[in-house]
Design a protein around this motif. Structure first.
Motif, PDB file in Angstrom:
ATOM      1  N   VAL A 102      15.154  16.254 -39.626  1.00  0.00           N
ATOM      2  CA  VAL A 102      14.565  15.465 -38.539  1.00  0.00           C
ATOM      3  C   VAL A 102      15.137  15.864 -37.173  1.00  0.00           C
ATOM      4  CG1 VAL A 102      14.543  13.131 -37.529  1.00  0.00           C
ATOM      5  CG2 VAL A 102      13.869  13.465 -39.891  1.00  0.00           C
ATOM      6  N   GLY A 103      14.217  15.963 -36.219  1.00  0.00           N
ATOM      7  CA  GLY A 103      14.624  16.196 -34.837  1.00  0.00           C
ATOM      8  C   GLY A 103      14.740  17.652 -34.430  1.00  0.00           C
ATOM      9  N   TYR A 104      14.354  18.554 -35.311  1.00  0.00           N
ATOM     10  CA  TYR A 104      14.439  19.981 -35.018  1.00  0.00           C
ATOM     11  C   TYR A 104      13.067  20.636 -35.093  1.00  0.00           C
ATOM     12  CZ  TYR A 104      19.522  19.911 -35.342  1.00  0.00           C
ATOM     13  OH  TYR A 104      20.843  19.654 -35.128  1.00  0.00           O
ATOM     14  N   MET A 105      12.945  21.759 -34.363  1.00  0.00           N
ATOM     15  CA  MET A 105      11.743  22.582 -34.436  1.00  0.00           C
ATOM     16  C   MET A 105      12.047  23.786 -35.330  1.00  0.00           C
ATOM     17  SD  MET A 105       9.722  24.636 -31.426  1.00  0.00           S
ATOM     18  CE  MET A 105      11.082  25.773 -31.180  1.00  0.00           C
ATOM     19  N   TYR A 106      11.086  24.138 -36.179  1.00  0.00           N
ATOM     20  CA  TYR A 106      11.218  25.269 -37.091  1.00  0.00           C
ATOM     21  C   TYR A 106      10.001  26.164 -36.955  1.00  0.00           C
ATOM     22  CZ  TYR A 106      14.512  21.961 -39.102  1.00  0.00           C
ATOM     23  OH  TYR A 106      15.544  21.069 -39.272  1.00  0.00           O
ATOM     24  N   ASP A 107      10.189  27.466 -37.185  1.00  0.00           N
ATOM     25  CA  ASP A 107       9.027  28.352 -37.174  1.00  0.00           C
ATOM     26  C   ASP A 107       8.458  28.465 -38.589  1.00  0.00           C
ATOM     27  OD1 ASP A 107      10.475  30.359 -38.588  1.00  0.00           O
ATOM     28  OD2 ASP A 107      11.127  31.299 -36.724  1.00  0.00           O
ATOM     29  N   ASP A 108       7.313  29.110 -38.704  1.00  0.00           N
ATOM     30  CA  ASP A 108       6.639  29.227 -40.007  1.00  0.00           C
ATOM     31  C   ASP A 108       7.540  29.839 -41.074  1.00  0.00           C
ATOM     32  OD1 ASP A 108       4.154  28.054 -39.518  1.00  0.00           O
ATOM     33  OD2 ASP A 108       3.242  29.926 -38.832  1.00  0.00           O
ATOM     34  N   THR A 109       8.295  30.855 -40.714  1.00  0.00           N
ATOM     35  CA  THR A 109       9.176  31.522 -41.674  1.00  0.00           C
ATOM     36  C   THR A 109      10.228  30.558 -42.205  1.00  0.00           C
ATOM     37  OG1 THR A 109       8.828  33.628 -40.551  1.00  0.00           O
ATOM     38  CG2 THR A 109      10.731  33.482 -42.014  1.00  0.00           C
ATOM     39  N   PRO A 159       2.653  20.305 -35.395  1.00  0.00           N
ATOM     40  CA  PRO A 159       2.562  21.623 -34.773  1.00  0.00           C
ATOM     41  C   PRO A 159       2.916  21.536 -33.289  1.00  0.00           C
ATOM     42  CG  PRO A 159       0.371  20.748 -35.231  1.00  0.00           C
ATOM     43  CD  PRO A 159       1.352  19.779 -35.800  1.00  0.00           C
ATOM     44  N   VAL A 160       3.760  22.465 -32.837  1.00  0.00           N
ATOM     45  CA  VAL A 160       4.194  22.469 -31.437  1.00  0.00           C
ATOM     46  C   VAL A 160       4.249  23.897 -30.914  1.00  0.00           C
ATOM     47  CG1 VAL A 160       5.525  20.323 -31.604  1.00  0.00           C
ATOM     48  CG2 VAL A 160       6.652  22.512 -32.061  1.00  0.00           C
ATOM     49  N   ASP A 161       4.319  23.999 -29.617  1.00  0.00           N
ATOM     50  CA  ASP A 161       4.549  25.273 -28.928  1.00  0.00           C
ATOM     51  C   ASP A 161       5.922  25.165 -28.270  1.00  0.00           C
ATOM     52  OD1 ASP A 161       4.688  27.292 -26.931  1.00  0.00           O
ATOM     53  OD2 ASP A 161       2.502  27.427 -26.916  1.00  0.00           O
ATOM     54  N   PRO A 162       6.818  26.124 -28.491  1.00  0.00           N
ATOM     55  CA  PRO A 162       8.152  26.039 -27.887  1.00  0.00           C
ATOM     56  C   PRO A 162       8.117  25.874 -26.362  1.00  0.00           C
ATOM     57  CG  PRO A 162       8.064  27.831 -29.471  1.00  0.00           C
ATOM     58  CD  PRO A 162       6.661  27.313 -29.324  1.00  0.00           C
ATOM     59  N   ALA A 163       7.042  26.294 -25.732  1.00  0.00           N
ATOM     60  CA  ALA A 163       6.932  26.184 -24.276  1.00  0.00           C
ATOM     61  C   ALA A 163       6.678  24.743 -23.822  1.00  0.00           C
ATOM     62  CB  ALA A 163       5.814  27.087 -23.766  1.00  0.00           C
ATOM     63  N   TRP A 164       6.300  23.867 -24.740  1.00  0.00           N
ATOM     64  CA  TRP A 164       5.967  22.495 -24.364  1.00  0.00           C
ATOM     65  C   TRP A 164       7.187  21.662 -23.998  1.00  0.00           C
ATOM     66  CZ3 TRP A 164       2.270  21.275 -29.020  1.00  0.00           C
ATOM     67  CH2 TRP A 164       1.078  21.977 -28.846  1.00  0.00           C
ATOM     68  N   ASP A 165       8.329  21.965 -24.594  1.00  0.00           N
ATOM     69  CA  ASP A 165       9.524  21.147 -24.388  1.00  0.00           C
ATOM     70  C   ASP A 165      10.752  21.941 -24.831  1.00  0.00           C
ATOM     71  OD1 ASP A 165      11.139  18.977 -23.795  1.00  0.00           O
ATOM     72  OD2 ASP A 165      10.069  17.578 -25.082  1.00  0.00           O
ATOM     73  N   LYS A 166      11.922  21.381 -24.614  1.00  0.00           N
ATOM     74  CA  LYS A 166      13.166  22.000 -25.090  1.00  0.00           C
ATOM     75  C   LYS A 166      13.527  21.367 -26.428  1.00  0.00           C
ATOM     76  CE  LYS A 166      14.827  23.196 -20.596  1.00  0.00           C
ATOM     77  NZ  LYS A 166      15.920  23.505 -19.746  1.00  0.00           N
ATOM     78  N   PHE A 167      12.991  21.924 -27.484  1.00  0.00           N
ATOM     79  CA  PHE A 167      13.242  21.426 -28.827  1.00  0.00           C
ATOM     80  C   PHE A 167      14.576  21.955 -29.343  1.00  0.00           C
ATOM     81  CE2 PHE A 167       8.601  21.683 -28.445  1.00  0.00           C
ATOM     82  CZ  PHE A 167       8.231  20.404 -28.810  1.00  0.00           C
ATOM     83  N   LYS A 168      15.266  21.135 -30.137  1.00  0.00           N
ATOM     84  CA  LYS A 168      16.458  21.623 -30.828  1.00  0.00           C
ATOM     85  C   LYS A 168      15.996  22.586 -31.917  1.00  0.00           C
ATOM     86  CE  LYS A 168      18.280  17.653 -32.076  1.00  0.00           C
ATOM     87  NZ  LYS A 168      19.207  16.676 -32.670  1.00  0.00           N
ATOM     88  N   THR A 169      16.726  23.673 -32.077  1.00  0.00           N
ATOM     89  CA  THR A 169      16.379  24.677 -33.092  1.00  0.00           C
ATOM     90  C   THR A 169      17.630  25.055 -33.882  1.00  0.00           C
ATOM     91  OG1 THR A 169      16.765  26.512 -31.560  1.00  0.00           O
ATOM     92  CG2 THR A 169      14.512  25.646 -31.682  1.00  0.00           C
ATOM     93  N   ARG A 170      17.405  25.795 -34.949  1.00  0.00           N
ATOM     94  CA  ARG A 170      18.503  26.309 -35.777  1.00  0.00           C
ATOM     95  C   ARG A 170      18.271  27.796 -36.002  1.00  0.00           C
ATOM     96  NH1 ARG A 170      18.388  21.055 -39.091  1.00  0.00           N
ATOM     97  NH2 ARG A 170      20.471  20.239 -38.672  1.00  0.00           N
TER      98      ARG A 170
END
Length: 131
Positions: free
Chosen positions: A60-67, A95-106
């Motif tokens: 929860v709370g993170y953005m992930y790519d398809d891979t 579904p999101v676009d990384p350009a939309w906001d500053k998402f937390k990522t790993r």
């Protein structure tokens, strides 16, 4: 509760399976829309409650790519891109676009998102602690 009084645990299991199927249908629809829109990133949305599984609590709370989504294992019902944390999961992959906001990522996925044995052990410890 009324359902439980008539059917016991079977009714509860039936409800969980039905909820999971409907939730999976909604998530599959999001997958189609995202594909048509060219979106390849997902935000794991929802809240964390006392009964939240370790997989979801970690995701929860993170953005992930398809891979990354394709590498995830929830130790229950897969694929994660449709069933998220498993049976009765109330979270969403949006579904999101990384350009939309500053998402937390790993950069690297933790074991609690990829290793079913780790997930089961963490959930067992959490249940034991809650008793």
């Amino acid at each position: 509760n009324e359902l439980r009084s008539y059917t016991g645990k079977m009714g509860v299991f039936g409800r969980a399976i039905a909820f999971t199927a409907v939730s999976g249908f909604h998530q599959a629809t999001r997958q189609i829309v995202a594909e048509k829109a060219g979106l390849e990133h997902w935000y794991y949305a929802g809240n964390v409650m006392i009964n939240t599984r370790s997989f979801c609590e970690t995701a929860v709370g993170y953005m992930y790519d398809d891979t990354q989504i394709d590498l995830m294992r929830n130790a229950q019902i897969e694929p994660v891109r449709i069933y998220k944390g498993g049976y009765n999961c109330r979270h969403q992959l949006l579904p999101v676009d990384p350009a939309w906001d500053k998402f937390k990522t790993r950069d690297k996925l933790p074991a609690l998102l990829t290793d079913p044995d780790e997930i089961r052990a963490a959930d067992k410890a959490k249940r034991k602690k809650g008793k």
